[in-house]
Design a protein around this motif. Structure first.
Motif, short mmCIF file in Angstrom:
data_model
loop_
_atom_site.label_atom_id
_atom_site.label_comp_id
_atom_site.label_asym_id
_atom_site.label_seq_id
_atom_site.Cartn_x
_atom_site.Cartn_y
_atom_site.Cartn_z
N ASP A 224 87.20 33.17 36.07
CA ASP A 224 86.74 32.67 37.36
C ASP A 224 85.26 32.99 37.57
O ASP A 224 84.77 34.03 37.14
CB ASP A 224 87.55 33.29 38.50
CG ASP A 224 88.95 32.70 38.60
OD1 ASP A 224 89.13 31.52 38.23
OD2 ASP A 224 89.85 33.42 39.06
N VAL A 225 84.58 32.09 38.27
CA VAL A 225 83.17 32.27 38.57
C VAL A 225 82.98 33.39 39.60
O VAL A 225 81.99 34.10 39.58
CB VAL A 225 82.56 30.95 39.10
CG1 VAL A 225 81.12 31.12 39.51
CG2 VAL A 225 82.68 29.87 38.04
N VAL A 226 83.93 33.53 40.49
CA VAL A 226 83.88 34.58 41.51
C VAL A 226 84.95 35.62 41.23
O VAL A 226 85.96 35.33 40.60
CB VAL A 226 84.05 34.02 42.94
CG1 VAL A 226 82.85 33.19 43.33
CG2 VAL A 226 85.31 33.21 43.07
N GLY A 227 84.73 36.81 41.73
CA GLY A 227 85.64 37.92 41.46
C GLY A 227 86.71 38.10 42.53
O GLY A 227 86.73 39.13 43.22
N CYS A 228 87.60 37.15 42.67
CA CYS A 228 88.65 37.21 43.69
C CYS A 228 89.56 38.42 43.51
O CYS A 228 90.08 38.96 44.48
CB CYS A 228 89.49 35.94 43.67
SG CYS A 228 88.52 34.45 43.95
N GLU A 229 89.75 38.82 42.28
CA GLU A 229 90.67 39.93 41.99
C GLU A 229 89.95 41.23 41.65
O GLU A 229 90.54 42.15 41.11
CB GLU A 229 91.59 39.53 40.82
CG GLU A 229 92.39 38.27 41.04
CD GLU A 229 93.33 38.34 42.25
OE1 GLU A 229 93.82 39.44 42.58
OE2 GLU A 229 93.57 37.29 42.86
N ASP A 230 88.65 41.28 41.97
CA ASP A 230 87.88 42.50 41.70
C ASP A 230 88.44 43.66 42.51
O ASP A 230 89.35 43.50 43.33
CB ASP A 230 86.40 42.29 42.05
CG ASP A 230 85.69 41.40 41.04
OD1 ASP A 230 86.28 41.07 40.01
OD2 ASP A 230 84.53 41.04 41.31
N ASP A 231 87.87 44.83 42.30
CA ASP A 231 88.29 46.01 43.06
C ASP A 231 87.20 46.34 44.06
O ASP A 231 86.09 46.69 43.66
CB ASP A 231 88.52 47.18 42.10
CG ASP A 231 89.15 48.37 42.78
OD1 ASP A 231 89.79 48.17 43.83
OD2 ASP A 231 88.97 49.48 42.27
N PRO A 232 87.40 46.19 45.31
CA PRO A 232 88.63 45.73 45.96
C PRO A 232 88.75 44.21 45.89
O PRO A 232 87.74 43.51 45.86
CB PRO A 232 88.47 46.19 47.41
CG PRO A 232 86.98 46.19 47.63
CD PRO A 232 86.36 46.55 46.29
N PRO A 233 89.96 43.70 45.88
CA PRO A 233 90.15 42.25 45.84
C PRO A 233 89.67 41.60 47.14
O PRO A 233 89.67 42.23 48.20
CB PRO A 233 91.64 42.08 45.66
CG PRO A 233 92.25 43.37 46.06
CD PRO A 233 91.21 44.43 45.89
N CYS A 234 89.28 40.35 47.02
CA CYS A 234 88.82 39.61 48.19
C CYS A 234 89.98 39.42 49.16
O CYS A 234 91.07 39.01 48.75
CB CYS A 234 88.26 38.26 47.76
SG CYS A 234 87.75 37.22 49.15
N PRO A 235 89.79 39.69 50.45
CA PRO A 235 90.87 39.53 51.42
C PRO A 235 91.25 38.07 51.66
O PRO A 235 92.31 37.79 52.22
CB PRO A 235 90.31 40.18 52.70
CG PRO A 235 88.84 40.17 52.54
CD PRO A 235 88.57 40.24 51.07
#
Length: 148
Positions: free
Chosen positions: A89-100
């Motif tokens: 993915d281009v964006v980090g939706c599941e990064d730490d912390p995940p996107c709300p």
């Protein structure tokens, strides 16, 4: 979308090798790195990856050097860039912390579509397509910089 530095270097190495003819000695990784003005250590890692992908042949020792394979010369640029970049993915939706917003956001899908359109635009092209005038003559004019 911005390519990673290693993909940028890989494409520049492939283009540099594509303009060389059979009468020239195959350049070393160090010579190509110097000509395209990238650190040797980066170029060596990228050459190894290109070799693993079958786009570049690297021979050691006397009479050795780098050559672009037929697959590297005429293969799909889109496929090569997809392989080098990955299709994360281009964006980090599941990064730490995940996107709300990840449970109901439409941005992720829109960016995935845009990313695929980017790769699709490169699919019909090859390294061979990139080295016409004015690029080819410019690539031929590059020579290794003197080392201090």
């Amino acid at each position: 979308m911005r390519l990673t530095k290693s993909t940028d270097i890989a494409l520049r190495i492939a283009m540099r090798l594509a303009v060389l003819d059979d009468t020239e000695d195959a350049p070393t990784t160090r010579a190509v790195a110097s000509a395209i003005q990238v650190p040797y250590t980066h170029a060596a890692k990228v050459v190894s990856r290109l070799q693993h992908l079958g786009a570049v042949e690297a021979r050691r020792g006397r009479g050795g050097g780098l050559t672009l394979t037929a697959a590297g010369r005429t293969g799909s640029l889109g496929r090569l860039v997809r392989t080098l970049e990955g299709t994360d993915d281009v964006v980090g939706c599941e990064d730490d912390p995940p996107c709300p917003l990840r449970g109901g956001c439409r941005l992720r899908g829109a960016l995935r579509t845009a990313q695929e359109a980017f790769f699709a635009a490169l699919d019909p092209l090859s390294i061979e397509d990139l080295i016409g005038t004015p690029t080819g003559p410019l690539l031929l004019s590059l020579s290794p910089r003197p080392t201090d």
